[in-house]
Design a protein around this motif. Structure first.
Motif, PDB file in Angstrom:
ATOM      1  N   ARG A   1       2.553   7.558   8.443  1.00 34.45           N
ATOM      2  CA  ARG A   1       2.116   6.157   8.486  1.00 34.45           C
ATOM      3  C   ARG A   1       3.281   5.166   8.526  1.00 34.45           C
ATOM      4  N   TYR A   2       4.330   5.430   7.754  1.00 34.05           N
ATOM      5  CA  TYR A   2       5.407   4.439   7.593  1.00 34.05           C
ATOM      6  C   TYR A   2       6.710   4.898   8.224  1.00 34.05           C
ATOM      7  N   ILE A   3       7.439   3.904   8.750  1.00 35.78           N
ATOM      8  CA  ILE A   3       8.778   4.122   9.294  1.00 35.78           C
ATOM      9  C   ILE A   3       9.743   3.212   8.544  1.00 35.78           C
TER      10      ILE A   3
ATOM     11  N   LYS B   1       7.391  12.528   0.086  1.00 40.24           N
ATOM     12  CA  LYS B   1       7.598  13.248   1.347  1.00 40.24           C
ATOM     13  C   LYS B   1       8.252  12.309   2.365  1.00 40.24           C
ATOM     14  N   PHE B   2       9.306  12.801   2.988  1.00 40.26           N
ATOM     15  CA  PHE B   2       9.991  12.040   4.035  1.00 40.26           C
ATOM     16  C   PHE B   2      10.686  13.012   4.968  1.00 40.26           C
ATOM     17  N   ILE B   3      10.947  12.525   6.175  1.00 42.93           N
ATOM     18  CA  ILE B   3      11.718  13.295   7.146  1.00 42.93           C
ATOM     19  C   ILE B   3      12.679  12.350   7.848  1.00 42.93           C
ATOM     20  N   PHE B   4      13.749  12.927   8.375  1.00 47.86           N
ATOM     21  CA  PHE B   4      14.693  12.169   9.182  1.00 47.86           C
ATOM     22  C   PHE B   4      14.401  12.486  10.641  1.00 47.86           C
TER      23      PHE B   4
ATOM     24  N   SER C   1       9.987   4.005  -6.849  1.00 52.33           N
ATOM     25  CA  SER C   1       9.314   3.328  -7.955  1.00 52.33           C
ATOM     26  C   SER C   1       7.877   2.938  -7.571  1.00 52.33           C
ATOM     27  N   LEU C   2       7.709   2.379  -6.394  1.00 49.99           N
ATOM     28  CA  LEU C   2       6.375   1.986  -5.935  1.00 49.99           C
ATOM     29  C   LEU C   2       5.499   3.211  -5.706  1.00 49.99           C
ATOM     30  N   ARG C   3       6.056   4.255  -5.175  1.00 53.19           N
ATOM     31  CA  ARG C   3       5.304   5.494  -4.951  1.00 53.19           C
ATOM     32  C   ARG C   3       4.763   6.030  -6.277  1.00 53.19           C
ATOM     33  N   LEU C   4       5.601   6.009  -7.310  1.00 53.43           N
ATOM     34  CA  LEU C   4       5.164   6.494  -8.632  1.00 53.43           C
ATOM     35  C   LEU C   4       4.078   5.589  -9.227  1.00 53.43           C
TER      36      LEU C   4
ATOM     37  N   GLU D   1       0.817  -1.218   0.000  1.00 56.22           N
ATOM     38  CA  GLU D   1       0.000   0.000   0.000  1.00 56.22           C
ATOM     39  C   GLU D   1       0.853   1.271   0.000  1.00 56.22           C
ATOM     40  N   PHE D   2       2.173   1.104   0.088  1.00 61.95           N
ATOM     41  CA  PHE D   2       3.044   2.265   0.194  1.00 61.95           C
ATOM     42  C   PHE D   2       2.861   3.185  -1.016  1.00 61.95           C
ATOM     43  N   GLY D   3       2.729   4.484  -0.741  1.00 60.63           N
ATOM     44  CA  GLY D   3       2.611   5.479  -1.797  1.00 60.63           C
ATOM     45  C   GLY D   3       1.198   5.767  -2.242  1.00 60.63           C
TER      46      GLY D   3
END
Length: 173
Positions: free
Chosen positions: A103-105, A82-85, A167-170, A49-51
């Motif tokens: 949602r994801y780590i 979108k991502f953050i550290f 790739s999966l996000r796209l 479900e990622f992306g």
């Protein structure tokens, strides 16, 4: 007994170093190939479900310069979502409590393998080698997605994850 001249010694040394470099390059390329094959949704290393939503991926930093450096480098260069550290100790902050937004780590477990045996000298020796096992956590469903790639070549694994996630996000837009 023959005397080895300095030039001959230099040629032997250079040949040894070149061969050693070629072997190291082949091992590193193999680690990338292994990661490519195993870090997939089919192998349960990436949430399918990622992306599909508009959430922000949390990439966990642990204060280890080399791992954190590769995490920042590969995600900044290869992942356009979108991502953050976030430092591991800050994950529990209220700021990251929204499971729709975060949602994801992406994180890892560290470990080491040990081996023991007799060396060429006949002396009993033990050795250990560190490894990392990277995974993703879907915080909404509380499901872990572990890759089965346990390796010390963490830079290759992080790079592969960043590329595969992009790739999966796209695909899931």
């Amino acid at each position: 007994m023959k005397i080895i001249y300095p030039l001959r010694l230099l040629i032997i040394l250079c040949s040894f170093l070149l061969l050693n470099s070629c072997i190291a390059a082949a091992v590193m390329a193999n680690q990338k190939n292994v990661a490519e094959k195993h870090i997939t949704t089919e192998n349960n290393a990436i949430p399918p479900e990622f992306g599909k939503d508009n959430s922000t991926l949390i990439c966990v930093l642990k204060g280890r310069n080399s791992r954190d450096k590769y995490m920042k480098k590969h995600f900044n260069e290869n992942y356009k979502g979108k991502f953050i550290f976030v430092l591991e100790e800050d994950l529990e902050n209220e700021e990251y409590a929204d499971l729709d937004k975060y949602r994801y780590i992406f994180d890892y477990d560290a470990g080491s393998t040990a081996s023991a045996g007799y060396g060429a000298s006949g002396e009993f020796k033990t050795r250990s080698a560190p490894y990392s096992n990277y995974y993703m956590l879907d915080r909404k469903t509380d499901e872990y997605y572990y890759s089965d790639v346990k390796t010390g070549s963490f830079g290759k694994v992080i790079l592969t994850y960043a590329q595969k996630l992009e790739s999966l996000r796209l695909q899931n837009l």
